[in-house]
Design a protein around this motif. Structure first.
Motif, mmCIF file in Angstrom:
data_model
loop_
_atom_site.group_PDB
_atom_site.id
_atom_site.type_symbol
_atom_site.label_atom_id
_atom_site.label_comp_id
_atom_site.label_asym_id
_atom_site.label_seq_id
_atom_site.Cartn_x
_atom_site.Cartn_y
_atom_site.Cartn_z
ATOM 1 N N ARG A 16 0.833 -1.210 0.000
ATOM 2 C CA ARG A 16 0.000 0.000 0.000
ATOM 3 C C ARG A 16 0.868 1.261 0.000
ATOM 4 O O ARG A 16 0.646 2.190 -0.764
ATOM 5 C CB ARG A 16 -0.913 -0.013 1.231
ATOM 6 C CG ARG A 16 -1.738 1.260 1.419
ATOM 7 C CD ARG A 16 -2.251 1.413 2.837
ATOM 8 N NE ARG A 16 -1.131 1.578 3.769
ATOM 9 C CZ ARG A 16 -1.202 1.327 5.070
ATOM 10 N NH1 ARG A 16 -2.326 0.897 5.618
ATOM 11 N NH2 ARG A 16 -0.157 1.511 5.855
ATOM 12 N N ASP A 17 1.880 1.265 0.880
ATOM 13 C CA ASP A 17 2.693 2.467 1.034
ATOM 14 C C ASP A 17 3.653 2.678 -0.133
ATOM 15 O O ASP A 17 3.969 3.816 -0.479
ATOM 16 C CB ASP A 17 3.415 2.433 2.379
ATOM 17 C CG ASP A 17 2.417 2.500 3.531
ATOM 18 O OD1 ASP A 17 1.309 3.061 3.328
ATOM 19 O OD2 ASP A 17 2.718 2.002 4.621
ATOM 20 N N ILE A 18 4.098 1.600 -0.760
ATOM 21 C CA ILE A 18 4.902 1.728 -1.984
ATOM 22 C C ILE A 18 4.080 2.435 -3.053
ATOM 23 O O ILE A 18 4.566 3.337 -3.743
ATOM 24 C CB ILE A 18 5.381 0.341 -2.458
ATOM 25 C CG1 ILE A 18 6.521 -0.145 -1.551
ATOM 26 C CG2 ILE A 18 5.809 0.373 -3.921
ATOM 27 C CD1 ILE A 18 6.889 -1.595 -1.767
ATOM 28 N N GLN A 19 2.826 2.037 -3.185
ATOM 29 C CA GLN A 19 1.950 2.678 -4.168
ATOM 30 C C GLN A 19 1.758 4.162 -3.821
ATOM 31 O O GLN A 19 1.830 5.030 -4.695
ATOM 32 C CB GLN A 19 0.606 1.956 -4.239
ATOM 33 C CG GLN A 19 -0.292 2.524 -5.314
ATOM 34 C CD GLN A 19 -1.567 1.711 -5.485
ATOM 35 O OE1 GLN A 19 -1.805 0.723 -4.800
ATOM 36 N NE2 GLN A 19 -2.391 2.131 -6.418
ATOM 37 N N PHE A 20 1.536 4.452 -2.552
ATOM 38 C CA PHE A 20 1.339 5.834 -2.113
ATOM 39 C C PHE A 20 2.548 6.699 -2.466
ATOM 40 O O PHE A 20 2.421 7.725 -3.144
ATOM 41 C CB PHE A 20 1.075 5.878 -0.599
ATOM 42 C CG PHE A 20 1.068 7.263 -0.028
ATOM 43 C CD1 PHE A 20 -0.054 8.067 -0.128
ATOM 44 C CD2 PHE A 20 2.191 7.769 0.613
ATOM 45 C CE1 PHE A 20 -0.063 9.353 0.402
ATOM 46 C CE2 PHE A 20 2.190 9.052 1.142
ATOM 47 C CZ PHE A 20 1.057 9.847 1.030
ATOM 48 N N TYR A 21 3.733 6.309 -1.998
ATOM 49 C CA TYR A 21 4.927 7.119 -2.224
ATOM 50 C C TYR A 21 5.326 7.156 -3.704
ATOM 51 O O TYR A 21 5.813 8.175 -4.193
ATOM 52 C CB TYR A 21 6.094 6.633 -1.365
ATOM 53 C CG TYR A 21 5.929 6.999 0.087
ATOM 54 C CD1 TYR A 21 6.097 8.313 0.507
ATOM 55 C CD2 TYR A 21 5.597 6.044 1.040
ATOM 56 C CE1 TYR A 21 5.941 8.672 1.834
ATOM 57 C CE2 TYR A 21 5.441 6.393 2.371
ATOM 58 C CZ TYR A 21 5.610 7.700 2.768
ATOM 59 O OH TYR A 21 5.451 8.051 4.082
ATOM 60 N N GLY A 22 5.100 6.068 -4.408
ATOM 61 C CA GLY A 22 5.377 6.055 -5.843
ATOM 62 C C GLY A 22 4.471 7.018 -6.590
ATOM 63 O O GLY A 22 4.930 7.782 -7.455
ATOM 64 N N ASN A 23 3.184 7.020 -6.250
ATOM 65 C CA ASN A 23 2.230 7.918 -6.902
ATOM 66 C C ASN A 23 2.473 9.381 -6.554
ATOM 67 O O ASN A 23 2.359 10.259 -7.404
ATOM 68 C CB ASN A 23 0.787 7.547 -6.527
ATOM 69 C CG ASN A 23 0.334 6.251 -7.146
ATOM 70 O OD1 ASN A 23 0.923 5.751 -8.097
ATOM 71 N ND2 ASN A 23 -0.718 5.674 -6.588
ATOM 72 N N VAL A 24 2.799 9.645 -5.288
ATOM 73 C CA VAL A 24 2.957 11.026 -4.831
ATOM 74 C C VAL A 24 4.283 11.630 -5.288
ATOM 75 O O VAL A 24 4.328 12.750 -5.792
ATOM 76 C CB VAL A 24 2.825 11.118 -3.293
ATOM 77 C CG1 VAL A 24 3.178 12.507 -2.791
ATOM 78 C CG2 VAL A 24 1.406 10.746 -2.861
ATOM 79 N N PHE A 25 5.390 10.880 -5.118
ATOM 80 C CA PHE A 25 6.716 11.446 -5.365
ATOM 81 C C PHE A 25 7.437 10.852 -6.571
ATOM 82 O O PHE A 25 8.512 11.320 -6.936
ATOM 83 C CB PHE A 25 7.602 11.273 -4.128
ATOM 84 C CG PHE A 25 7.074 11.982 -2.919
ATOM 85 C CD1 PHE A 25 6.979 13.365 -2.877
ATOM 86 C CD2 PHE A 25 6.662 11.264 -1.805
ATOM 87 C CE1 PHE A 25 6.489 14.022 -1.755
ATOM 88 C CE2 PHE A 25 6.173 11.906 -0.672
ATOM 89 C CZ PHE A 25 6.085 13.288 -0.653
ATOM 90 N N GLY A 26 6.891 9.787 -7.158
ATOM 91 C CA GLY A 26 7.544 9.152 -8.292
ATOM 92 C C GLY A 26 8.748 8.306 -7.899
ATOM 93 O O GLY A 26 9.596 7.992 -8.733
ATOM 94 N N TRP A 27 8.841 7.919 -6.619
ATOM 95 C CA TRP A 27 9.963 7.113 -6.159
ATOM 96 C C TRP A 27 9.880 5.704 -6.744
ATOM 97 O O TRP A 27 8.797 5.162 -6.961
ATOM 98 C CB TRP A 27 9.974 7.003 -4.640
ATOM 99 C CG TRP A 27 10.229 8.311 -3.928
ATOM 100 C CD1 TRP A 27 10.650 9.496 -4.470
ATOM 101 C CD2 TRP A 27 10.063 8.554 -2.539
ATOM 102 N NE1 TRP A 27 10.766 10.461 -3.501
ATOM 103 C CE2 TRP A 27 10.410 9.906 -2.292
ATOM 104 C CE3 TRP A 27 9.665 7.769 -1.467
ATOM 105 C CZ2 TRP A 27 10.375 10.473 -1.034
ATOM 106 C CZ3 TRP A 27 9.621 8.345 -0.207
ATOM 107 C CH2 TRP A 27 9.977 9.683 0.006
#
Length: 125
Positions: A16-27
């Motif tokens: 869940r959090d990988i998706q969140f940070y990937g979507n928000v910051f492009g990490w």
């Protein structure tokens, strides 16, 4: 040396959090196999970090700060570790190798805040 060189995010739901940070910051997140818990290396445009399966319960909202853990790059892991212990710090996770990259470990300060230190060393195994 002696600057923050790495950060970590504890997560009770890594996917869940990988998706969140990937979507928000492009990490970008890369699963690592050498760590004894679920762990993903985070690649950003500047300082890199990691996301790991939270090893304990999520603190209750009224417990205070629930924060990222930062790791400080040091010249010598062993000498810095000795200084930490001599000044009242505690070992949270003993020194371990991130193969081909560095020696890493975690400590607790006098107010029970967790932080990491690492010594870059391509020969770490």
């Amino acid at each position: 040396m002696n600057t923050i060189g790495y950060f970590e995010i504890q997560s009770s739901n890594p996917k869940r959090d990988i998706q969140f940070y990937g979507n928000v910051f492009g990490w970008q997140f890369i699963k690592e196999e050498y760590v004894p818990i679920e762990y993903y290396r985070i690649e950003t445009n500047s300082i890199n970090g990691g996301l790991l399966q939270r090893p304990a319960s999520v603190p209750a909202p009224e417990s205070g700060t629930n924060a990222f853990v930062c790791s400080i790059q040091v010249e010598s892991f062993d000498e810095t570790s000795q200084l930490i212990l001599q000044n009242g710090g505690l070992v949270a996770l003993p020194k371990f190798a991130i193969p081909g990259r560095c020696w890493q470990g975690y400590f607790v300060d006098l107010d029970y805040n967790t932080f990491g230190i690492f010594e870059v060393n391509a020969a770490a195994n």
